[in-house]
Design an enzyme around this catalytic site. Structure first.
Site, short mmCIF file in Angstrom:
data_model
loop_
_atom_site.label_atom_id
_atom_site.label_comp_id
_atom_site.label_asym_id
_atom_site.label_seq_id
_atom_site.Cartn_x
_atom_site.Cartn_y
_atom_site.Cartn_z
N TYR A 33 39.89 40.70 49.94
CA TYR A 33 40.32 41.22 51.24
C TYR A 33 40.28 42.74 51.27
CZ TYR A 33 45.00 42.70 49.63
OH TYR A 33 46.05 43.34 49.02
N ARG A 52 34.28 49.02 48.90
CA ARG A 52 35.13 48.33 47.93
C ARG A 52 35.08 46.81 48.14
NH1 ARG A 52 41.37 49.95 47.46
NH2 ARG A 52 41.41 48.89 49.48
N ARG A 100 37.91 20.06 46.33
CA ARG A 100 38.75 20.85 45.41
C ARG A 100 38.37 20.63 43.94
NH1 ARG A 100 42.69 21.02 42.02
NH2 ARG A 100 44.05 22.84 41.96
N HIS A 102 37.62 23.33 40.46
CA HIS A 102 37.77 24.74 40.10
C HIS A 102 36.44 25.50 40.11
CE1 HIS A 102 41.74 23.43 39.04
NE2 HIS A 102 42.10 24.67 38.72
N GLU A 178 51.08 50.93 38.74
CA GLU A 178 51.06 51.21 40.19
C GLU A 178 52.21 50.44 40.83
OE1 GLU A 178 47.58 49.51 42.13
OE2 GLU A 178 47.57 47.82 40.77
N LEU A 203 44.54 48.76 41.08
CA LEU A 203 43.58 48.76 42.19
C LEU A 203 43.22 50.21 42.47
CD1 LEU A 203 42.17 46.99 44.41
CD2 LEU A 203 43.91 47.91 45.93
N1 PDD Z 1 47.65 47.29 49.49
N2 PDD Z 1 47.57 48.95 44.70
C1 PDD Z 1 47.81 47.73 45.21
C2 PDD Z 1 48.24 46.65 44.29
C3 PDD Z 1 47.64 47.50 46.59
O1 PDD Z 1 47.85 46.26 47.09
C4 PDD Z 1 47.25 48.57 47.43
C5 PDD Z 1 47.05 48.39 48.91
C6 PDD Z 1 47.01 49.83 46.85
C7 PDD Z 1 46.55 51.00 47.68
O2 PDD Z 1 45.20 50.85 48.04
P1 PDD Z 1 44.62 51.50 49.39
O3 PDD Z 1 44.93 52.94 49.31
O4 PDD Z 1 43.16 51.21 49.31
O5 PDD Z 1 45.30 50.83 50.56
C8 PDD Z 1 47.18 49.98 45.49
C9 PDD Z 1 47.41 46.95 50.86
C10 PDD Z 1 47.82 48.02 51.80
C11 PDD Z 1 48.02 45.59 51.15
O6 PDD Z 1 47.74 44.67 50.40
O7 PDD Z 1 48.76 45.43 52.13
#
Ligand code: PDD
Length: 292
Positions: A33, A52, A100, A102, A178, A203
């Site tokens: 996503y 991405r 279904r 895997h 993070e 991420l």
């Molecule tokens: N989340 N790390 C994680 C685990 C994230 O889910 C997100 C973003 C980020 C920041 O990435 P970006 O700057 O590309 O939004 C870092 C989004 C906002 C979400 O899942 O709602």
């Protein structure tokens, strides 16, 4: 208000948008996503998000032809139909409907969902800053892939909420990787800004990348290296970034005040620099003209 969603080449009423119970996105979280910020009708960093998305599709081996121009058209149409001024665009691609099992089906037709949401900006959290807690990082080792397999993130965020905190910072092997849905940053006493390197443990946030570029351009010293809890608690300032939150000051880590419990001057400067950058992003109108 009417809300239109795009699902597999059709624009339909959001409440009527449905996927099959056999969809692998639903059964296995076999899907990726993106979430893209819309600010003042400007789509922030659309190209970077679509790039991405392509990378995520490749990493999970979903065969998919992503046509950027078609995506721009769909997104512009949704923003216009749904009258999004401030909000976000959500894109999800799954490996589609199959029995279904895997292993991947021999043949499949991916499911594509794109919807938009309005967002109200909560100014208070930017003025006051937020509290975060630290907890073990219980996720898998491919956090670089933006997959909807988010249960560990969901549980981590929930723990924060239960502790009256805004976010959880996740600790792996002694270092903060993070947040549950955002990237983590500290500003050291030497004015060096530190964030975890973009490897399999985090991420690679689009906001993170943009902030690094902006800060480097403005003469800041950026270090992409792991930092631990002691370094975080001794930090001069701290903040987090994501597409929906932009740059948000962190003023408390567990029970330790950071920058005397108030957003610090450097963080405020970074917020201003990022807001400036956002205001220069392309508007919906200029993108429409480009397509026409
Ligand atoms: N989340 N790390 C994680 C685990 C994230 O889910 C997100 C973003 C980020 C920041 O990435 P970006 O700057 O590309 O939004 C870092 C989004 C906002 C979400 O899942 O709602």
């Amino acid at each position: 208000m009417k809300n239109t969603t795009y699902i597999n080449n059709k624009f339909i009423d959001h409440n009527k948008a449905k996927i099959s119970v056999d969809d692998r996105g639903f059964l296995f979280a076999d899907s990726v996503y993106e979430l893209i910020n819309v600010s003042n009708k400007k789509i922030i960093d659309l190209d970077q998000h679509l790039n991405r998305l392509k990378v995520s599709l490749r990493k999970v081996k979903i065969k998919y032809k992503l046509n950027k121009k078609k995506y721009e058209e769909i997104i512009n149409k949704l923003i216009k139909l749904n009258k999004i001024f401030n909000g976000y665009i959500y894109i999800q691609i799954t490996r589609g409907v199959a029995e279904r099992k895997h292993e991947f089906p021999n043949k499949y037709s991916p499911t594509t969902i794109i919807f938009t949401k309005h967002l109200k900006i909560n100014k208070k959290i930017y003025e006051k800053g937020v509290k975060i807690i630290t907890i073990p990082d219980i996720r898998w080792l491919r956090r670089d892939i933006k997959t909807t397999s988010l249960l560990p993130n969901v549980l981590s965020k929930q723990l924060a909420v239960e502790k009256n905190a805004f976010e959880s910072w996740l600790i792996d092997d002694g270092n903060i990787t993070e947040g549950s849905a955002s990237n983590a940053w500290i500003i050291k006493n030497s004015n060096t800004i530190v964030t975890h390197p973009a490897n399999n443990k985090i991420l690679k946030g689009v906001t993170r990348d943009t902030i690094i570029k902006i800060l480097k351009k403005n003469g800041f010293n950026i270090k992409e290296k792991p930092f631990n809890l002691i370094e975080a608690k001794n930090a001069k300032e701290a903040f987090l970034t994501s597409s929906t939150l932009s740059v948000l000051p962190v003023v408390k880590i567990d029970n330790y005040n950071i920058s005397k419990g108030k957003p610090g001057d450097i963080t405020k400067k970074i917020i201003n620099l990022y807001n400036n950058y956002i205001s220069k992003n392309k508007t919906l109108l200029s993108r429409e003209l480009k397509i026409a």
